[in-house]
Write an enzyme that holds these catalytic residues in place. Sequence first.
Site, mmCIF file in Angstrom:
data_model
loop_
_atom_site.group_PDB
_atom_site.id
_atom_site.type_symbol
_atom_site.label_atom_id
_atom_site.label_comp_id
_atom_site.label_asym_id
_atom_site.label_seq_id
_atom_site.Cartn_x
_atom_site.Cartn_y
_atom_site.Cartn_z
ATOM 1 N N ASP A 20 -21.977 -0.438 24.462
ATOM 2 C CA ASP A 20 -21.590 -1.191 23.258
ATOM 3 C C ASP A 20 -22.694 -1.013 22.223
ATOM 4 O OD1 ASP A 20 -20.398 -3.223 21.485
ATOM 5 O OD2 ASP A 20 -19.232 -3.739 23.257
ATOM 6 N N HIS B 202 -18.225 0.354 18.187
ATOM 7 C CA HIS B 202 -19.122 -0.286 19.164
ATOM 8 C C HIS B 202 -20.077 0.741 19.770
ATOM 9 C CE1 HIS B 202 -17.566 -4.420 19.311
ATOM 10 N NE2 HIS B 202 -16.385 -3.885 19.046
ATOM 11 N N GLU C 82 -11.822 -2.914 17.348
ATOM 12 C CA GLU C 82 -12.657 -3.327 16.215
ATOM 13 C C GLU C 82 -13.405 -2.158 15.557
ATOM 14 O OE1 GLU C 82 -13.825 -7.822 17.490
ATOM 15 O OE2 GLU C 82 -14.892 -6.273 18.566
#
Length: 544
Positions: A201, A275, A339
Site C-alpha cells: 500500500d 495505493h 481508490e
Amino acid sequence: MRYQTAAILVLLMAANAFAGDVPALIPLPQKMECRDGAFTLQAKTRILTDATSRETGKYLVERLGKATGYNLETATTTKAQPGKGTILLTTKDANPGLGAEGYELIVTADSVVVRAGKSAGLFYGVQSLLELMPPEVFAAKPVVGMDWKIPCVQIEDQPRFKWRGFMLDVARHFFTKDEVKQMLDVLALHKINTFHFHLTDDQGWRIEIKKYPRLTQVGAWRKDAGFGLDPKASTAYGPDGRYGGYYTQDDIRELVAYARAKHITIVPEIEMPGHASAALAAFPELSCNGGPYSPNAEGGVFAGVYCAGKDETFEFLQNVLAEVRQLFPGQYIHIGGDEVPKDNWQKCPRCQARMKQEGLKTEHELQSYFVRRIEKFVNAQGRNLIGWSEIREGGLAQNAVVMDWIGGAVEAASAGHDVVMAPTKFCYLDYYQSTNHATEPKAIGGYLPLSNVYSFEPIPANLDAQYQSHILGGQGNLWTEYVPNFKHAEFMAFPRLCALAEVTWSPKASRNWDDFTRRLQTQFQRFDQLGVNYRKGTPERIGE
Ligand code: ACM
Ligand code: ZN
C-alpha cells in the site's frame, strides 16, 4: 401448561450450561442432535486414522496432548467403524453430498467418529470436536483435574459459502510472521478458509521481490509509526529506528505451508494502479511525474499511482506478479484497484497518448485498460484476477472476480462474474465497535457493532436467483491505520469475526442472536485459554 414446560426446559438448559455440556459451537453446524451421555477422553483413548486423515489425526493428538498431557496412541485403520474407547477419523463411507469441506461427527459414550470425504472436512470435524470439549482443551499446558468429557451428539455439517475470508492489512502496520500464524490458528478454529494478505500500500511494501530488492530496502520502511499514534504502541522498528518490516520469500513460503496445513488459502494482494507510494518511493520513474514519493504514513495517502502510459510499469508489475505467483499456489491473485485518483493521468502526456492510441475516452477506461492488461498476464499464468469494486469502472475485465466493498455485486454477478462480499456496512472491522469512543481505542471512524456483522446477508436482496451462485461468500476486512500492534488487531477482529464465520458457514435460517451470544461466552473462554485478545463486555446492538 405449555409455558410451564418451556420454563422447565429453560431451567434444564441452564443446569446443563452450568455443567458445561450444552454444545457451544461457532460457527453453528448445519444439523446437530444432542443425545444423553458423554464420551470421556482418557490417557488410554486411541486415535485411529486412514491415509487421508493421518495429518488431521496428528494435529488432534498434538492439540489434545498439550492440554491434557496425554500421549495418545495412534494407529492406522481401514475400518469404517470405531472400536470402544477410540476416536476414528476416516474417509470411509463418507457422504459425498457434504462436499469437500463437510463432515459428520458422531459422539457416543463408547467412541467418536469424524467422517468426511476430504481432508478439509476431517479438519473441520476436528474443530467441532474440540469445541465440544471443555474450553481448557485449548490450553497451552496440561490442565490437571479435568474431566475431558465430550457430550454425545450427531452432527452433519457443511458450509453455506465457499469463500469465508478475513483480510489483514500489514502495510499500514506490520505484523510479524509469528503473529500472522497466530491469526491463522484462530481463523482455522472458526472454519475460515481464506486469508487475504494485503501486502502492499502507500505506507509499506511487505513482500520480498528478488528482482527488485529496492522494493523492500526502501518501500518497507518509513520514518515512524505515523497516523498520530504513540510510537510505543508498536514494536515494528528496524535497527536504525525506522518503522516497518517485510516478509522474505522464505517467510512467505512458511506462511503458505502453515496456512495450507489448516486448510486456509492465502490470497496475496499487490495494489495497483493506486495505493502505490511505497513502490514508487523505490521506483519513482514508474509514476507519471517522477515523484517525490515516500512510504509516508501522513502524506502518502492515495497519492501513489503507476503511470498507465509507460510500458515499463507493466513490465515491472508482471515481473512482480510472476514471483508472487510462484509463492502463492492459490487460484486468486488480488490486484487491488480501489481508490485510484485520476489527476496525474489527466496531466500525463504518456497516459493521454495511451488513451488516444487505444481509443479510450475517459481515465476510467484507462484504468480498465490497465486492469485488463494485467488480467491477461495473470490468466496466462493460470490464475484468476480479483479486485475491489472499482475495477468495474470503465468496463470489467473478462474473467475478473469483484470484491464488493462499495457496491457493484449485483451488476457483476448478473454479468456472470464471481463476487466476494465485503461491504463496509457489515464487514469493515476497522470501524468502531461502540458509539462510546471514550472507552474504545481510536479507530478510523464508522460504527460496526457485533450485531450488525451477525445480521449480514451475503446474497444481495435484489440479485436474481439464477446469479446467486456467483456470490462466493463473504469477508471481514481489517485495515490497520489505527491498529499498530497485534493485540489491537485481535481486539478489532474478535468477536466480530466469530459472527462473520457463522454468517458464511451456517444456514441462513439458523441465525439466532440470543443463542449466538450465549455460545460466544464459551468462545471467550476458549480465547482466554488460547491467549487471544478480544473485545470484552456486552456487545452493542444498533438501536440500544
Ligand atoms: C478499500 O477499503 N479501500 C477497499
Ligand atoms: Zn502517466
